[in-house]
Design an enzyme around this catalytic site. Structure first.
Site, PDB file in Angstrom:
ATOM      1  N   ASP A 162      -0.271   5.034   0.684  1.00  0.00           N
ATOM      2  CA  ASP A 162      -0.455   6.116   1.729  1.00  0.00           C
ATOM      3  C   ASP A 162      -0.737   5.807   3.220  1.00  0.00           C
ATOM      4  O   ASP A 162      -1.578   4.721   3.577  1.00  0.00           O
ATOM      5  CB  ASP A 162      -1.696   7.031   1.454  1.00  0.00           C
ATOM      6  N   ASP A 175       0.926  -1.259  -0.081  1.00  0.00           N
ATOM      7  CA  ASP A 175       0.172  -0.041   0.158  1.00  0.00           C
ATOM      8  C   ASP A 175       0.890   1.268  -0.015  1.00  0.00           C
ATOM      9  O   ASP A 175       2.116   0.974   0.148  1.00  0.00           O
ATOM     10  CB  ASP A 175      -0.952  -0.007   1.128  1.00  0.00           C
ATOM     11  N   ASP A 191      -1.362  -0.618   5.968  1.00  0.00           N
ATOM     12  CA  ASP A 191      -1.807   0.052   7.462  1.00  0.00           C
ATOM     13  C   ASP A 191      -3.327   0.074   7.834  1.00  0.00           C
ATOM     14  O   ASP A 191      -3.523   0.380   8.770  1.00  0.00           O
ATOM     15  CB  ASP A 191      -1.163   1.509   7.335  1.00  0.00           C
TER      16      ASP A 191
END
Length: 223
Positions: free
Chosen positions: A13, A11, A173
């Site tokens: 961001d 991922d 995250d």
């Protein structure tokens, strides 16, 4: 006997870069332009990882589809302007990210990729700005897929690289990343330095707290 190809998907961001300043600034500008109350910081960060239409629908379900679309357009314009103004300072790499990317890339059987809710334009600008061209053999973005946690990004990355699910790992995250990994039948590694609290990463196979823990986690998974 040669080792099988491995695929490590990141991922962006909240995982590779800390872009929360740009995200909050762009969201604030977009809502202000329509004279709508700006969601609080926690609310904004809770939708990071979703494609923008889904993110706006979750933030302001009471708004019409037309206004949600206007918020999406306003966000894109504001984010782009902020990036032009701030450069890569708007989305710095997390500590250790570059070193781990370089180390993994140096392993012959290791392929690296990205699966992100960013647009193609946004991801390409980020990769170029940080000098990461040539590291990611597959780049899956929101322009071409249903929003996370749909498994399309991972499925397409695997198809492009011809890597089996058992040899694929998704690192992220948010719960959207981990739920996407579960939906695609691959291992999910959750990181604690991003935008969702650790309990949201319940679908992760394991959790790491710093980037330098990632190579060891991958070794454990594939040993």
């Amino acid at each position: 006997m040669s080792r099988p190809l491995r695929l490590v998907l990141f991922d962006v961001d909240g995982t590779l870069v800390d872009s929360q300043g740009s995200i909050i600034a762009a969201m604030t500008a977009s809502f202000d332009a329509l004279s709508l109350p700006v969601p609080d910081r926690a609310g904004i960060l809770s939708i990071v990882g979703l494609s923008l239409p889904q993110a706006m629908a979750q933030l302001v379900p009471e708004c019409s589809a037309v206004d949600q679309a206007r918020l999406v357009d306003g966000y894109k314009q504001a984010y782009h302007a902020h990036r032009l103004e701030q450069g890569m300072a708007s989305s710095p790499l997390y500590p250790g990210a570059r070193e781990v990317i370089e180390a993994l890339h140096a392993i012959p059987e290791m392929l690296l990729g990205v699966a992100t809710g960013k647009s193609q334009r946004g991801l390409d600008a980020l990769i170029e700005g940080h000098g990461l061209q040539g590291y990611f053999v597959t780049r899956q973005v929101a322009d071409h897929h249903p929003s996370k946690p749909h498994p399309s990004m991972i499925d397409t990355a695997r198809a492009e690289t011809c890597v089996d699910a058992v040899d694929t790992v998704m690192i992220g995250d948010t719960r959207f990343d981990m739920d996407m990994a579960a939906a695609a039948g691959v291992t999910g590694i959750g990181v604690t330095w991003g935008y969702h609290e650790q309990p949201a990463l319940a679908a992760a196979s394991r959790i790491i707290e710093t980037f330098d823990q990632l190579p060891g986690a991958l070794d454990d998974i594939w040993t």
